[in-house]
Write a protein that holds these residues in place. Structure first.
Motif, mmCIF file in Angstrom:
data_model
loop_
_atom_site.group_PDB
_atom_site.id
_atom_site.type_symbol
_atom_site.label_atom_id
_atom_site.label_comp_id
_atom_site.label_asym_id
_atom_site.label_seq_id
_atom_site.Cartn_x
_atom_site.Cartn_y
_atom_site.Cartn_z
ATOM 1 N N UNK A 127 0.920 -1.446 -0.350
ATOM 2 C CA UNK A 127 -0.077 -0.065 0.210
ATOM 3 C C UNK A 127 0.740 1.192 -0.066
ATOM 4 N N UNK A 128 0.890 2.297 -0.736
ATOM 5 C CA UNK A 128 1.146 2.969 -0.852
ATOM 6 C C UNK A 128 0.143 4.606 -1.605
ATOM 7 N N UNK A 129 0.041 5.857 -1.509
ATOM 8 C CA UNK A 129 -0.535 7.159 -2.253
ATOM 9 C C UNK A 129 0.193 7.079 -3.275
ATOM 10 N N UNK A 130 -0.663 7.657 -4.255
ATOM 11 C CA UNK A 130 -0.947 7.942 -5.868
ATOM 12 C C UNK A 130 0.617 8.678 -6.043
ATOM 13 N N UNK A 131 1.137 9.816 -4.795
ATOM 14 C CA UNK A 131 1.995 10.485 -5.304
ATOM 15 C C UNK A 131 3.762 9.463 -5.605
ATOM 16 N N UNK A 132 3.466 8.553 -4.391
ATOM 17 C CA UNK A 132 4.857 7.977 -3.928
ATOM 18 C C UNK A 132 4.525 6.442 -5.039
ATOM 19 N N UNK A 133 3.431 6.251 -5.824
ATOM 20 C CA UNK A 133 2.894 5.134 -6.388
ATOM 21 C C UNK A 133 3.673 6.049 -8.422
ATOM 22 N N UNK A 134 3.188 7.212 -8.409
ATOM 23 C CA UNK A 134 3.768 7.675 -9.570
ATOM 24 C C UNK A 134 5.225 7.834 -9.557
ATOM 25 N N UNK A 135 6.024 8.283 -8.393
ATOM 26 C CA UNK A 135 7.204 7.399 -8.111
ATOM 27 C C UNK A 135 7.890 6.452 -8.116
ATOM 28 N N UNK A 136 7.041 5.850 -7.961
ATOM 29 C CA UNK A 136 7.830 4.209 -8.122
ATOM 30 C C UNK A 136 7.119 3.572 -9.347
ATOM 31 N N UNK A 137 6.621 4.148 -10.549
ATOM 32 C CA UNK A 137 5.962 4.118 -11.480
ATOM 33 C C UNK A 137 6.831 4.727 -12.813
ATOM 34 N N UNK A 138 7.316 6.099 -11.996
ATOM 35 C CA UNK A 138 9.012 7.413 -12.971
ATOM 36 C C UNK A 138 10.261 6.488 -13.234
ATOM 37 N N UNK A 139 9.699 5.916 -12.057
ATOM 38 C CA UNK A 139 11.377 5.165 -11.673
ATOM 39 C C UNK A 139 12.398 4.381 -12.520
ATOM 40 N N UNK A 140 10.652 4.139 -13.629
ATOM 41 C CA UNK A 140 11.784 3.236 -15.093
ATOM 42 C C UNK A 140 11.970 4.130 -15.974
ATOM 43 N N UNK A 141 11.826 5.206 -16.387
ATOM 44 C CA UNK A 141 12.048 5.930 -17.558
ATOM 45 C C UNK A 141 13.603 6.489 -16.466
ATOM 46 N N UNK A 142 13.747 6.837 -15.210
ATOM 47 C CA UNK A 142 14.649 7.481 -14.675
ATOM 48 C C UNK A 142 15.595 6.555 -14.907
ATOM 49 N N UNK A 143 15.357 5.119 -14.341
ATOM 50 C CA UNK A 143 16.867 3.888 -14.842
ATOM 51 C C UNK A 143 16.569 4.407 -16.207
ATOM 52 N N UNK A 144 15.475 4.627 -17.512
ATOM 53 C CA UNK A 144 16.440 4.298 -18.837
ATOM 54 C C UNK A 144 16.966 5.892 -19.384
ATOM 55 N N UNK A 145 17.201 6.812 -18.280
ATOM 56 C CA UNK A 145 17.730 7.982 -18.788
ATOM 57 C C UNK A 145 19.092 7.206 -18.332
ATOM 58 N N UNK A 146 18.845 7.017 -17.290
ATOM 59 C CA UNK A 146 20.569 6.477 -16.497
ATOM 60 C C UNK A 146 21.274 5.453 -17.847
ATOM 61 N N UNK A 147 20.530 4.440 -17.928
ATOM 62 C CA UNK A 147 21.041 3.777 -19.406
ATOM 63 C C UNK A 147 21.317 3.933 -20.377
ATOM 64 N N UNK A 148 20.785 5.181 -20.845
ATOM 65 C CA UNK A 148 20.685 5.868 -21.987
ATOM 66 C C UNK A 148 22.453 6.682 -22.063
ATOM 67 N N UNK A 149 22.730 7.380 -21.246
ATOM 68 C CA UNK A 149 24.074 7.634 -20.390
ATOM 69 C C UNK A 149 25.305 6.798 -20.833
ATOM 70 N N UNK A 150 25.115 5.826 -21.503
ATOM 71 C CA UNK A 150 26.666 4.503 -20.927
ATOM 72 C C UNK A 150 26.043 3.866 -22.290
ATOM 73 N N UNK A 151 25.127 3.765 -22.636
ATOM 74 C CA UNK A 151 24.840 2.613 -23.768
ATOM 75 C C UNK A 151 25.311 2.725 -25.122
ATOM 76 N N UNK A 152 25.722 3.958 -25.724
ATOM 77 C CA UNK A 152 26.579 4.140 -27.316
ATOM 78 C C UNK A 152 28.278 3.562 -26.578
ATOM 79 N N UNK A 153 28.787 4.348 -25.937
ATOM 80 C CA UNK A 153 29.899 3.440 -25.202
ATOM 81 C C UNK A 153 30.212 2.028 -25.173
#
Length: 582
Positions: A127-153
């Motif tokens: 159980x969690x609030x909608x704002x916290x759930x939005x953060x959990x869901x949003x961490x996937x694109x944030x991780x994608x941003x991190x992955x894109x930083x070194x993917x080309x190298x």
């Protein structure tokens, strides 16, 4: 001159991928300087250099049983399609990761299936609030941003195929963390780690598919990544119907690990490395074998010649100073690329501010409110909200297939104009239906929204950087564009449930504005790359950001283009920043 281990792009902005090379004869060997650089600093003597040259020799001659058809102009074949599909399994996993949280969201965050209970050490919900759930869901694109930083190298150092295989470790680790989560923190970390895998996949899959594609299959394979992402979303939501109840949602998350393991085996057995990568590392025998495998029954002689010649050109120019991102953005390059750089960046940002990913992440919750489902109705899976979510995902897959088939006939710009305009109107219909409390209208408009968006505005941005920008600046602009894309997706994912609470029936009002802005850009500013080489595109659209006429007007002459009004010259110019990418 030397051919570095990591591929370098030619300094001349007029060098275009896939362009015809005007070499007098077949390039039978890499240059002696290239080989000397690859084998040492010249200390081995002439015999060593001759031996190295022999290792990098491409022998001329017709292959037994090979057709005389020039492979450079061949269309899509089954072997090429198979390799592109197997590489794009990473994109299917991307779609699985972002789509698997939609339907079971209320079971996980709101415990709609019943009060929290513990079985074998695992809670039935977290159980969690909608704002916290939005953060959990949003961490996937944030991780994608991190992955894109070194993917080309990683792709340049280890190769496209091995980078994809290694990247599956992120998918496996993220899935295991999420499916065994006992706390919000563990679930959040799992989503972030899976997101890193998504970011690497987004870069490497598109790179691999663009490098193995023929000229005639470029448009189709360019949209292939978005098609596979949507296929992953659709499949995850089909499976979610049966795996949304506690504790079955854990199995739903674990399937991402299974997809990654299966893809690793398939890549190992059936997919060759990118010929361009192999040639850049002077593995010319392997290059010939990989290219022939991708072009079965065709004569690859001239295509291999052009490939080696283009890399030799890159090696000769590797010592020339490359333009910095700031120089490109401010127009201080030999040829002004500001309009093209801004276009590539704008399109990647507009793809995410459209609100389409918000639909992928949260449509079940939005539709649950729209249809006023009670607590008891939520327990009876599938609910009407979940079934509509499945329909929304399904029409998205069909839309990309349609868009991919008309893109090379109609043109990128016209497709984007129509797609963004209809997306704007669909968002307005969602607001009208929500305000009038007409659930059927909201559901229909949401399906229409996803269909018209995915048919053009959803996948065209993935094509644009490689079609608009020369190699000398492509790397820096693509990287920036991918980073901005992921960051905007994080913002939309995180704020969507907050906007839902704040705006209620008017949730899609901001997306009416953002999609309208995309339409205006496409109508007045977007370059058209259909049937043009990169050199042609650069010559036609070089210069500062400016209006280039409507997509339905007659093609402008070179003189007209040269005198087109620049936005820099307007009374109140809007300074636009953009960064080139690869």
């Amino acid at each position: 001159m030397r051919l570095p281990a990591r591929p370098q792009r030619p300094a001349s902005i007029y060098h275009a991928a896939g362009g015809r090379q005007s070499t007098a004869s077949f390039v039978s060997t890499a240059s002696a300087a290239v080989i000397a650089a690859r084998t040492g600093d010249g200390g081995g003597g002439g015999d060593d250099k001759k031996a190295a040259a022999k290792d990098c020799t491409v022998t001329e001659g017709s292959e037994l049983g090979i057709s005389a058809v020039d492979s450079r102009y061949s269309s899509l074949n089954r072997q090429l399609l198979l390799c592109a599909m197997l590489a794009a399994v990473s994109s299917i996993n991307y779609g699985w990761v972002i789509g698997s949280v939609n339907i079971p969201a209320q079971v996980i965050e709101q415990c709609s299936g019943g009060p929290e209970t513990w079985t074998a050490g695992f809670p039935s919900c977290i159980p969690m609030g909608s704002t916290l759930w939005g953060l959990v869901v949003g961490l996937t694109p944030l991780g994608a941003w991190a992955g894109s930083m070194f993917s080309g190298l990683a792709a340049d150092r280890f190769g496209r195929k091995r980078a994809l295989m290694a990247n599956n470790a992120f998918y496996v680790a993220g899935a295991l963390l999420a499916c065994t989560a006992t706390s919000i923190a563990q679930l959040a970390v799992g989503r972030f780690v899976s997101g890193v895998g998504c970011g690497v996949a987004a870069t490497v899959v598109s790179t691999y598919n663009s490098e193995v594609a023929t000229v005639r299959s470029r448009g189709f394979l360019g949209g292939f990544q978005q098609l596979m992402i949507l296929a992953g979303v659709f499949l995850s939501q089909v499976v979610s119907i049966g795996l949304s109840n506690a504790p079955l949602w854990r199995i739903l998350f674990s399937i991402s690990a299974a997809i990654a393991i299966v893809q690793t085996l398939l890549l190992l057995l059936f997919v060759p490395e990118s010929p361009r990568y192999l040639a850049s590392t002077c593995q010319l025998d392997e290059t010939r074998a990989a290219l022939q495998r991708l072009r079965p029954g065709l004569d690859i002689t001239l295509e291999l010649e052009a490939l080696v010649a283009s890399l030799e050109s890159a090696a000769r120019d590797s010592d020339a100073p490359q333009p910095t991102m700031w120089q490109v953005l401010t127009g201080r390059t030999e040829v002004d690329l500001r309009h093209l750089a801004f276009s590539a960046l704008f399109l990647m940002v507009s793809q995410q501010w459209s609100g389409a990913k918000g639909v992928m992440f949260y449509s079940t919750e939005v539709l649950t409110v729209t249809f006023h489902l009670t607590s008891e109705e939520k327990k009876h899976i599938p609910t009407i909200a979940q079934l509509i979510t499945l329909a929304v995902a399904g029409v998205g897959v069909l839309a990309v297939i349609l868009g991919m088939n008309i893109l090379d006939r109609v043109g990128r710009r016209t497709v984007l104009v129509v797609s963004s305009l209809l997306t704007t109107l669909s968002a307005a219909l969602i607001v009208v239906g929500s305000h009038l409390d007409i659930g059927a209208l909201v559901a229909t408009a949401m399906c229409l929204f996803n269909f018209v968006f995915q048919a053009g505005a959803g996948f065209i941005p993935y094509l644009c950087a490689s079609e608009l920008l020369p190699y000398s600046v492509l790397g820096s602009i693509s990287g920036l564009a991918t980073s901005l894309n992921c960051l905007v997706l994080f913002i939309v994912s995180f704020t969507f449930p907050i906007l839902d609470k704040a705006l209620g029936a008017y949730l899609f009002t901001p997306f009416i504005a953002t999609n309208l802005l995309t339409f205006l850009f496409a109508f007045f500013l977007m370059p058209e790359a259909k049937g043009k080489s990169i050199a042609d595109v650069v010559d036609e659209y070089k210069g500062p950001l400016r209006f280039i006429g409507t997509p339905f007007s007659r093609r402008e002459s070179a003189a007209t283009i040269a005198t087109a009004p620049s936005l820099d010259a307007l009374p109140s110019p809007a300074k636009v920043g953009g960064t080139p990418q690869q």
